[in-house]
Scaffold this motif. Structure first.
Motif, PDB file in Angstrom:
ATOM      1  N   PRO A   1       0.834  -1.214   0.000  1.00 36.00           N
ATOM      2  CA  PRO A   1       0.000   0.000   0.000  1.00 36.00           C
ATOM      3  C   PRO A   1       0.863   1.256   0.000  1.00 36.00           C
ATOM      4  CG  PRO A   1       0.077  -0.951   2.199  1.00 36.00           C
ATOM      5  CD  PRO A   1       0.786  -1.926   1.293  1.00 36.00           C
TER       6      PRO A   1
ATOM      7  N   ASP B   1       1.232   5.502   0.764  1.00 34.15           N
ATOM      8  CA  ASP B   1       0.739   6.530   1.683  1.00 34.15           C
ATOM      9  C   ASP B   1      -0.021   7.574   0.880  1.00 34.15           C
ATOM     10  OD1 ASP B   1       0.205   8.329   3.653  1.00 34.15           O
ATOM     11  OD2 ASP B   1       2.261   8.500   4.379  1.00 34.15           O
ATOM     12  N   ASP B   2      -1.347   7.588   1.035  1.00 31.62           N
ATOM     13  CA  ASP B   2      -2.172   8.554   0.310  1.00 31.62           C
ATOM     14  C   ASP B   2      -2.502   9.790   1.135  1.00 31.62           C
ATOM     15  OD1 ASP B   2      -3.837   7.428   2.164  1.00 31.62           O
ATOM     16  OD2 ASP B   2      -5.278   6.606   0.740  1.00 31.62           O
TER      17      ASP B   2
ATOM     18  N   GLY C   1      -2.613  -3.893   1.026  1.00 33.10           N
ATOM     19  CA  GLY C   1      -2.787  -3.772   2.471  1.00 33.10           C
ATOM     20  C   GLY C   1      -3.940  -4.540   3.054  1.00 33.10           C
TER      21      GLY C   1
ATOM     22  N   SER D   1      -9.341   0.504   6.645  1.00 31.43           N
ATOM     23  CA  SER D   1      -7.981   0.353   6.150  1.00 31.43           C
ATOM     24  C   SER D   1      -7.069   0.058   7.335  1.00 31.43           C
ATOM     25  CB  SER D   1      -7.514   1.634   5.442  1.00 31.43           C
ATOM     26  OG  SER D   1      -8.297   1.901   4.300  1.00 31.43           O
ATOM     27  N   ARG D   2      -5.987  -0.655   7.069  1.00 32.86           N
ATOM     28  CA  ARG D   2      -5.086  -1.038   8.156  1.00 32.86           C
ATOM     29  C   ARG D   2      -4.354   0.211   8.665  1.00 32.86           C
ATOM     30  NH1 ARG D   2      -4.083  -6.092   8.919  1.00 32.86           N
ATOM     31  NH2 ARG D   2      -4.528  -6.592   6.728  1.00 32.86           N
ATOM     32  N   LEU D   3      -4.445   0.421   9.970  1.00 32.94           N
ATOM     33  CA  LEU D   3      -3.910   1.644  10.579  1.00 32.94           C
ATOM     34  C   LEU D   3      -3.786   1.404  12.077  1.00 32.94           C
ATOM     35  CD1 LEU D   3      -5.129   5.268   9.920  1.00 32.94           C
ATOM     36  CD2 LEU D   3      -5.298   4.344  12.233  1.00 32.94           C
TER      37      LEU D   3
ATOM     38  N   TYR E   1       0.662   4.388   9.365  1.00 31.74           N
ATOM     39  CA  TYR E   1      -0.141   4.264   8.153  1.00 31.74           C
ATOM     40  C   TYR E   1       0.698   4.700   6.965  1.00 31.74           C
ATOM     41  CZ  TYR E   1      -3.788   5.113   4.671  1.00 31.74           C
ATOM     42  OH  TYR E   1      -4.565   5.098   3.520  1.00 31.74           O
ATOM     43  N   PRO E   2       0.696   3.938   5.894  1.00 34.15           N
ATOM     44  CA  PRO E   2       0.141   2.589   5.764  1.00 34.15           C
ATOM     45  C   PRO E   2       1.015   1.569   6.489  1.00 34.15           C
ATOM     46  CG  PRO E   2       1.324   3.162   3.781  1.00 34.15           C
ATOM     47  CD  PRO E   2       1.354   4.391   4.658  1.00 34.15           C
TER      48      PRO E   2
END
Length: 313
Positions: free
Chosen positions: A138, A140-141, A199, A276-278, A292-293
């Motif tokens: 994943p 990082d957005d 992710g 989302s995984r965090l 995150y991510p």
């Protein structure tokens, strides 16, 4: 107007109008040739019957509403007799909902029991505690950049041990809350295309990593550790038992924390919304740090441990 015109105006079928007549809800006039004749009063009555049916009030119970209209009231529920029908219908719906919920719980229990039996018999079965190779990483957005420094909301959510967790009352010191999409279960397929979502895969491996490093995390200053997803408490309780987790899981089926903190979520086959995984590090009511991510998830607990050791409270 003729019955066909009445049906067109009200959206009811000719058959339905004839049924309303047969049970005495409407009584049209008849011409010398025997044809039915309807007026505006009948159109209003048919519209009332259809509106009530859409709310769960059957035509057999619609008579008090039509009588109320016949007395000159603007609404069919301006009379006490109509309100009594509402109460009876609500009671019936409540019984139906309870019965459906019981059926759902029984089916879920049988699904889980059957999946467990299948798992013991199958020779080849996906092991969700091992990550496959080639999973997409994943990116990082920026969806978690706003979180450090925010106060945790005043939410109460159920946990896998039958308790209720108050986020605003976590206690002093650091609390680790790792959020994940969903935990796979032996014999139950993951959503289609799961491994292709960056992710998504690895919830069980992440849980096992936090299990194996739970003592180290506590020694490094984590007063509490929780896992959290949108799965229900019973599902999570099974995961805690099967993976022998020394901590409880938080259930957020309504995504209350996601909405309060604007947390990142995503959709997958069969799931309109998943976390989302965090991971949040909460200290004295404030979000101190965010991971995150997260990748790979099976090494994330060690990543948290390294941060705790490098950042003493």
């Amino acid at each position: 107007m003729r019955i066909g015109e009445l049906a067109k105006r009200t959206g009811a079928s000719v058959k339905a109008i004839r049924y309303y007549e047969s049970i005495g809800l409407i009584e049209p006039a008849r011409l010398d040739n025997g044809y039915r004749v309807f007026d505006e009063h009948h159109a209003r009555a048919v519209a009332e019957i259809r509106e009530l049916a859409g709310l769960g009030v059957s035509p057999q119970r619609a008579a008090p509403f039509l009588e109320c209209l016949g007395l000159g009231h603007e609404h069919g529920d301006d009379c006490v007799s109509s309100l009594a029908v509402y109460r009876d219908t609500i009671a019936d719906l409540t019984r139906m909902i309870d019965a459906l919920a019981a059926r759902r719980a029984a089916l879920r229990h049988r699904l889980e029991a059957g999946a467990g039996r299948t798992f013991t018999k199958e020779q080849t079965m996906t092991d969700y505690t091992i990550l496959p190779e080639g999973l997409p990483r994943p990116e990082d957005d920026g969806a978690a950049d706003h979180l450090p420094g925010m106060s945790v909301p005043r939410l109460e959510l159920p946990t896998s041990d039958g308790r209720t967790l108050r986020f605003a009352d976590l206690g002093r010191g650091r609390t680790v809350v790792y959020l994940y999409p969903l935990t796979g279960r032996p014999g139950v397929d993951l959503p289609e295309g799961w491994d292709a979502i960056p992710g998504a895969r690895g919830c069980s491996t992440e849980a096992c990593d936090f299990r194996d490093h739970f003592g180290d995390l506590r020694a490094a200053g984590a007063e509490r550790v929780y896992g959290m997803s949108s799965q229900d408490p019973a599902y999570q309780a099974e995961v805690v038992d099967r993976l022998r987790l020394p901590f409880a899981m938080i259930s957020d089926e309504g995504f209350a924390l996601a909405d309060a903190l604007r947390l990142p979520t995503f959709a997958a086959a069969g799931h309109d919304r998943l976390y989302s995984r965090l991971t949040l590090i909460v200290r004295d009511g404030l979000i101190e740090h965010v991971f995150y991510p997260i990748f790979p998830p099976d090494a994330h607990a060690r990543q948290v441990l390294d941060w705790l050791e490098r950042t003493p409270a």
